[in-house]
Motif scaffolding. Structure first.
Motif, PDB file in Angstrom:
ATOM      1  N   LEU A 151       0.855  -1.185   0.000  1.00  0.00           N
ATOM      2  CA  LEU A 151       0.000   0.000   0.000  1.00  0.00           C
ATOM      3  C   LEU A 151       0.892   1.236   0.000  1.00  0.00           C
ATOM      4  O   LEU A 151       1.787   1.355   0.840  1.00  0.00           O
ATOM      5  CB  LEU A 151      -0.897   0.038   1.237  1.00  0.00           C
ATOM      6  N   ASP A 166      -3.634 -10.871   5.280  1.00  0.00           N
ATOM      7  CA  ASP A 166      -4.722 -11.506   6.019  1.00  0.00           C
ATOM      8  C   ASP A 166      -4.249 -12.872   6.495  1.00  0.00           C
ATOM      9  O   ASP A 166      -3.833 -13.706   5.691  1.00  0.00           O
ATOM     10  CB  ASP A 166      -5.965 -11.658   5.140  1.00  0.00           C
ATOM     11  N   ARG A 171      -6.731  -9.202   9.728  1.00  0.00           N
ATOM     12  CA  ARG A 171      -6.047  -8.329   8.768  1.00  0.00           C
ATOM     13  C   ARG A 171      -5.005  -7.510   9.513  1.00  0.00           C
ATOM     14  O   ARG A 171      -5.322  -6.756  10.429  1.00  0.00           O
ATOM     15  CB  ARG A 171      -7.054  -7.433   8.070  1.00  0.00           C
ATOM     16  N   LYS A 204      -7.638   6.118   3.783  1.00  0.00           N
ATOM     17  CA  LYS A 204      -7.448   4.858   3.049  1.00  0.00           C
ATOM     18  C   LYS A 204      -7.319   3.680   4.012  1.00  0.00           C
ATOM     19  O   LYS A 204      -7.976   2.634   3.836  1.00  0.00           O
ATOM     20  CB  LYS A 204      -6.192   4.991   2.183  1.00  0.00           C
ATOM     21  N   LEU A 205      -6.503   3.832   5.046  1.00  0.00           N
ATOM     22  CA  LEU A 205      -6.326   2.753   6.014  1.00  0.00           C
ATOM     23  C   LEU A 205      -7.594   2.531   6.835  1.00  0.00           C
ATOM     24  O   LEU A 205      -7.925   1.391   7.184  1.00  0.00           O
ATOM     25  CB  LEU A 205      -5.141   3.067   6.937  1.00  0.00           C
ATOM     26  N   LEU A 208     -10.034   0.019   5.445  1.00  0.00           N
ATOM     27  CA  LEU A 208      -9.584  -1.359   5.241  1.00  0.00           C
ATOM     28  C   LEU A 208      -9.946  -2.302   6.387  1.00  0.00           C
ATOM     29  O   LEU A 208      -9.762  -3.514   6.263  1.00  0.00           O
ATOM     30  CB  LEU A 208      -8.064  -1.380   5.016  1.00  0.00           C
ATOM     31  N   ILE A 210      -8.574  -2.721   9.585  1.00  0.00           N
ATOM     32  CA  ILE A 210      -7.358  -3.360  10.097  1.00  0.00           C
ATOM     33  C   ILE A 210      -7.593  -3.913  11.505  1.00  0.00           C
ATOM     34  O   ILE A 210      -8.134  -3.227  12.370  1.00  0.00           O
ATOM     35  CB  ILE A 210      -6.193  -2.357  10.123  1.00  0.00           C
ATOM     36  N   HIS A 226      -8.460  -0.890  13.929  1.00  0.00           N
ATOM     37  CA  HIS A 226      -9.244   0.073  13.148  1.00  0.00           C
ATOM     38  C   HIS A 226      -9.793   1.189  14.026  1.00  0.00           C
ATOM     39  O   HIS A 226     -10.031   2.313  13.551  1.00  0.00           O
ATOM     40  CB  HIS A 226     -10.389  -0.641  12.421  1.00  0.00           C
TER      41      HIS A 226
END
Length: 245
Positions: A151, A166, A171, A204-205, A208, A210, A226
Motif C-alpha cells: 500500500l 490476512d 487483517r 485509506k487505512l 480497510l 485493520i 481500526h
C-alpha cells in the motif's frame, strides 16, 4: 519477543521498548514458514543487538531472505546494508525511495535536516544499499506461506509504503510511521511530510478494517486496530490534526 502467531519484535528504540539502540525504530521479524522477512532495519548503529534478538527467538538468520522497508528515514533504513551484506537479504522498498537507498541520499531521506535538528549525531552516516525490488501500490510480496499487499502510504514521508496481509490474527499491517497506537501520527517539518497526503492515507487505512497494527514506534495493537486508525481519521476529517507521537 514473540507478539503474535507470525510476528516477533527484534528491535525497538527510544520511542518504543528500548530493546536495542535508541536510534532504532521497531524492527519486526515475520515468519512465513519456509522463509522469514525483516520489516525495517533499524538505525544501523548496533545491528548485532537486533541479531541477538533474532537468535533468541530461535530463528536462523539463513531463513531471512527479504528485508522490507516502510520508508528511507535513517532509524528505519540505515541498517539495511548490514543485513543485506551479512545475510544476502533482498532489499524491498518503494519505487520512489529506491534511488535514495542506492545512493545513500541524505538530503532526500531528510537525514541532513534531522542531524541539524539534533535528532542524530553530527557524524551519523547512511550507508547506500543495493535494492533488489522496487514496489508500488498493489504489488504482492510472498514471504513463505504469506502474501503481503503493498500500500502506498505517504504523509509522514515520501516513498512510504505499508505491507498488509490476512492471516491467523485477522487483517494485519506493518505501517511504519504512518499511524500509531492511540491514533497518533508523526508530523514534522521536513520537505517530504504532507498534512494533505497524511489525511488521505489515514482515510485509506480506515476503510480497510485493520485488526492488527505493527507500527514503527511504540506498542503494536493486536486487536481492533481500526479503532485507533479511526481516531486519527476523525481528526483529519474535522480539519484538525491528530496527536503527534
Amino acid at each position: 519477543m514473540r507478539i503474535s502467531s507470525r510476528v516477533h519484535m527484534v528491535g525497538s528504540g527510544r520511542h518504543g521498548l528500548q530493546m536495542t539502540h535508541l536510534i532504532d525504530c521497531n524492527v519486526y521479524l515475520l515468519d512465513g514458514g519456509s522463509e522469514c522477512a525483516l520489516i525495517d532495519a533499524g538505525g544501523g548503529v548496533e545491528p548485532e543487538r537486533i541479531e541477538a534478538n533474532i537468535a533468541a527467538a530461535g530463528i536462523s538468520p539463513q531463513r531471512i531472505t527479504k528485508l522490507l522497508l516502510t520508508h528511507a528515514h535513517g532509524d528505519h533504513a540505515a541498517g539495511a546494508r548490514h543485513f543485506h551484506d551479512r545475510y544476502g537479504a533482498e532489499l524491498i522498498v518503494a519505487a520512489e525511495a529506491a534511488p535514495w537507498m542506492e545512493s545513500g541520499d541524505m538530503e532526500k531521506n531528510s537525514l541532513l535536516a534531522a542531524i541539524e535538528a539534533g535528532v542524530y549525531p553530527r557524524d551519523y552516516r547512511f550507508p547506500a544499499c543495493p535494492v533488489g525490488r522496487a514496489v508500488a501500490e498493489g504489488d504482492i510480496i510472498r514471504v513463505g506461506e504469506l502474501e503481503l499487499a503493498v500500500l502506498e502510504t505517504p504523509g509522514h514521508s515520501r516513498g512510504h509504503v505499508s505491507y498488509m496481509w490476512d492471516g491467523e490474527d485477522g487483517r494485519a499491517i506493518f505501517a511504519g510511521d504512518v499511524i500509531f497506537a492511540g491514533g497518533k501520527v508523526v508530523l514534522q517539518s521536513t520537505w517530504d511530510c504532507s498534512i494533505q497526503e497524511y489525511a488521505a492515507t489515514t482515510a485509506k487505512l480506515h476503510a480497510l478494517g485493520i485488526d492488527a497494527l505493527y507500527a514503527g514506534h511504540g506498542a503494536p495493537v493486536l486487536r481492533e486496530a481500526h479503532r485507533h486508525i479511526g481516531r486519527a481519521h476523525e481528526c483529519f476529517r474535522n480539519l484538525d490534526l491528530p496527536p503527534n507521537l
